[in-house]
Design a protein around this motif. Structure first.
Motif, PDB file in Angstrom:
ATOM      1  N   ASP A 197       8.262  -0.617   1.534  1.00 23.79           N
ATOM      2  CA  ASP A 197       8.979  -0.638   2.795  1.00 23.79           C
ATOM      3  C   ASP A 197      10.430  -0.282   2.487  1.00 23.79           C
ATOM      4  N   ASP A 198      11.298  -0.382   3.468  1.00 27.60           N
ATOM      5  CA  ASP A 198      12.695   0.003   3.255  1.00 27.60           C
ATOM      6  C   ASP A 198      13.373  -0.870   2.200  1.00 27.60           C
TER       7      ASP A 198
ATOM      8  N   VAL B 289       5.449   4.618  -8.264  1.00 29.69           N
ATOM      9  CA  VAL B 289       4.055   4.973  -7.988  1.00 29.69           C
ATOM     10  C   VAL B 289       3.478   3.875  -7.104  1.00 29.69           C
ATOM     11  N   TYR B 290       3.089   4.251  -5.888  1.00 32.39           N
ATOM     12  CA  TYR B 290       2.636   3.297  -4.883  1.00 32.39           C
ATOM     13  C   TYR B 290       1.109   3.275  -4.850  1.00 32.39           C
ATOM     14  N   ALA B 291       0.520   2.137  -5.219  1.00 35.07           N
ATOM     15  CA  ALA B 291      -0.938   2.023  -5.279  1.00 35.07           C
ATOM     16  C   ALA B 291      -1.362   0.651  -4.759  1.00 35.07           C
TER      17      ALA B 291
ATOM     18  N   ALA C  18       6.489   9.166   3.823  1.00 38.98           N
ATOM     19  CA  ALA C  18       7.464   8.659   4.787  1.00 38.98           C
ATOM     20  C   ALA C  18       8.636   7.962   4.097  1.00 38.98           C
ATOM     21  N   HIS C  19       8.423   7.441   2.890  1.00 34.70           N
ATOM     22  CA  HIS C  19       9.482   6.698   2.201  1.00 34.70           C
ATOM     23  C   HIS C  19      10.125   7.480   1.058  1.00 34.70           C
ATOM     24  N   SER C  20       9.701   8.712   0.828  1.00 35.28           N
ATOM     25  CA  SER C  20      10.329   9.560  -0.185  1.00 35.28           C
ATOM     26  C   SER C  20      11.566  10.237   0.389  1.00 35.28           C
ATOM     27  N   ASP C  21      12.566  10.438  -0.449  1.00 35.15           N
ATOM     28  CA  ASP C  21      13.733  11.210  -0.044  1.00 35.15           C
ATOM     29  C   ASP C  21      14.332  11.870  -1.281  1.00 35.15           C
ATOM     30  N   ASP C  22      15.506  12.450  -1.141  1.00 40.69           N
ATOM     31  CA  ASP C  22      16.115  13.171  -2.258  1.00 40.69           C
ATOM     32  C   ASP C  22      16.506  12.253  -3.415  1.00 40.69           C
ATOM     33  N   GLU C  23      16.644  10.957  -3.156  1.00 39.85           N
ATOM     34  CA  GLU C  23      17.057  10.019  -4.204  1.00 39.85           C
ATOM     35  C   GLU C  23      15.873   9.347  -4.888  1.00 39.85           C
ATOM     36  N   LEU C  24      14.765   9.207  -4.182  1.00 39.63           N
ATOM     37  CA  LEU C  24      13.615   8.474  -4.730  1.00 39.63           C
ATOM     38  C   LEU C  24      12.315   9.164  -4.335  1.00 39.63           C
ATOM     39  N   LEU C  25      11.528   9.517  -5.350  1.00 42.66           N
ATOM     40  CA  LEU C  25      10.197  10.081  -5.139  1.00 42.66           C
ATOM     41  C   LEU C  25       9.182   8.948  -5.119  1.00 42.66           C
ATOM     42  N   VAL C  26       8.388   8.864  -4.054  1.00 41.69           N
ATOM     43  CA  VAL C  26       7.316   7.875  -3.980  1.00 41.69           C
ATOM     44  C   VAL C  26       5.988   8.607  -4.168  1.00 41.69           C
ATOM     45  N   VAL C  27       5.304   8.286  -5.244  1.00 44.19           N
ATOM     46  CA  VAL C  27       4.073   8.985  -5.621  1.00 44.19           C
ATOM     47  C   VAL C  27       2.864   8.156  -5.197  1.00 44.19           C
ATOM     48  N   PRO C  28       1.938   8.717  -4.435  1.00 50.96           N
ATOM     49  CA  PRO C  28       0.741   7.985  -4.026  1.00 50.96           C
ATOM     50  C   PRO C  28      -0.261   7.878  -5.162  1.00 50.96           C
ATOM     51  N   ALA C  29      -0.973   6.761  -5.227  1.00 48.26           N
ATOM     52  CA  ALA C  29      -1.980   6.568  -6.269  1.00 48.26           C
ATOM     53  C   ALA C  29      -2.984   5.520  -5.799  1.00 48.26           C
ATOM     54  N   ARG C  30      -4.071   5.416  -6.557  1.00 45.66           N
ATOM     55  CA  ARG C  30      -5.091   4.405  -6.254  1.00 45.66           C
ATOM     56  C   ARG C  30      -5.409   3.592  -7.500  1.00 45.66           C
ATOM     57  N   GLU C  31      -5.313   2.268  -7.377  1.00 44.97           N
ATOM     58  CA  GLU C  31      -5.880   1.393  -8.400  1.00 44.97           C
ATOM     59  C   GLU C  31      -7.285   1.046  -7.930  1.00 44.97           C
ATOM     60  N   VAL C  32      -8.265   1.659  -8.530  1.00 46.89           N
ATOM     61  CA  VAL C  32      -9.654   1.497  -8.104  1.00 46.89           C
ATOM     62  C   VAL C  32     -10.253   0.270  -8.782  1.00 46.89           C
ATOM     63  N   PHE C  33     -10.882  -0.589  -7.973  1.00 49.38           N
ATOM     64  CA  PHE C  33     -11.564  -1.774  -8.479  1.00 49.38           C
ATOM     65  C   PHE C  33     -13.010  -1.394  -8.745  1.00 49.38           C
ATOM     66  N   THR C  34     -13.354  -1.110  -9.981  1.00 45.50           N
ATOM     67  CA  THR C  34     -14.727  -0.743 -10.301  1.00 45.50           C
ATOM     68  C   THR C  34     -15.540  -1.990 -10.616  1.00 45.50           C
ATOM     69  N   GLY C  35     -16.842  -1.858 -10.499  1.00 41.81           N
ATOM     70  CA  GLY C  35     -17.739  -2.955 -10.817  1.00 41.81           C
ATOM     71  C   GLY C  35     -17.834  -3.989  -9.706  1.00 41.81           C
ATOM     72  N   SER C  36     -18.401  -5.135 -10.035  1.00 41.32           N
ATOM     73  CA  SER C  36     -18.590  -6.222  -9.072  1.00 41.32           C
ATOM     74  C   SER C  36     -17.438  -7.200  -9.175  1.00 41.32           C
ATOM     75  N   TRP C  37     -17.386  -8.185  -8.257  1.00 33.20           N
ATOM     76  CA  TRP C  37     -16.338  -9.193  -8.302  1.00 33.20           C
ATOM     77  C   TRP C  37     -16.394  -9.996  -9.592  1.00 33.20           C
TER      78      TRP C  37
END
Length: 249
Positions: free
Chosen positions: A13-14, A29-31, A46-65
């Protein structure tokens, strides 16, 4: 040139953006957990600008609980759900030529162990050797694993709270201007430094983040398991169009 990246944050967020800039970061890196890739990409842009790059990513939960393995993927073009076998997730990351990072190795029952690293060494691009949620023995063990398997290191704040963003970062010795640049830097094993502070602020951060971890694994988990219905990242969700139905655990 040094490009400073907090390689794994869960909040955006801001306040987070302002905190990252005050910490001298060039990118985060936003995951977030249980959030589909299109939504992550939209929020990151929406939150990236010239001063800060926000990179999208996924932390994938593999397997069962009961036996989870968390994997961080940067550079995905197509969504990958949670709750699929580790082998399936790793094959999908490889197919999409994503950068594959191992967060918090050997931590609790949610992380890569030594046999997992042995099996998937060819696909793994970086391994986290310092995580502020961990105690020194955990981080020392992670460092030894990275050395044993000759995997390039990284660190992150692993921030679940805005105040944690930037307490640790990875400093790449190259200019990075986009998500694809970061993927290339990680996959090519470009020179980097792992930067963190083990002073009083580190232990304050650890206490706050571990408190949040308790919350995540009690009331919040109860809500996910029994009250919220099908997760947006569940393989049976309509968004995946049945592509992963035959590999669901």
């Amino acid at each position: 040139m040094t490009f400073r990246v907090d390689c794994h944050v869960k909040v955006l967020d801001d306040r987070v953006v302002e905190r990252a800039k005050r910490a001298g970061l060039d990118a985060i890196v936003y995951a977030p957990h249980f959030t589909r890739l299109p939504e992550i990409r939209e929020r990151a842009a929406a939150h990236s600008d010239d001063e800060l790059l926000v990179v999208p990513a996924r932390e994938v939960f593999t397997g069962s609980w009961r036996r989870r393995r968390h994997v961080l993927a940067i550079g995905l073009e197509e969504p990958v759900p949670d709750y699929i076998p580790l082998e399936t997730a790793m094959a999908e990351f490889d197919r999409q030529d994503a950068a594959v990072l191992v967060p918090h190795p050997t931590f609790a029952n949610v992380s890569f162990e030594k046999p997992d690293l042995q099996t998937h060494a060819e696909t793994i691009d970086a391994l986290e050797i310092y995580n502020p949620r961990h105690f020194p023995p955990h981080n020392s063990r992670a460092r030894r694993l990275a050395e044993t398997f000759s995997v390039p290191p990284f660190t992150s704040s692993y921030a679940h709270l805005p105040r944690t963003v930037g307490v640790a970062h990875t400093a790449f010795q190259t200019a990075i201007g986009s998500e694809s640049d970061l993927v290339t830097a990680i996959k090519d094993g470009l020179a980097r430094r792992v930067v963190y502070d083990d002073g009083l602020e580190r232990w304050t951060t650890t206490a706050a983040e571990l408190g949040h971890l308790v919350y995540e694994n009690t009331w919040k988990k109860l809500d996910r398991l029994f009250l919220s219905g099908t997760e947006p990242t569940h393989p049976q969700h309509i968004a995946y169009d049945g592509r992963f139905d035959d590999v669901e655990l």
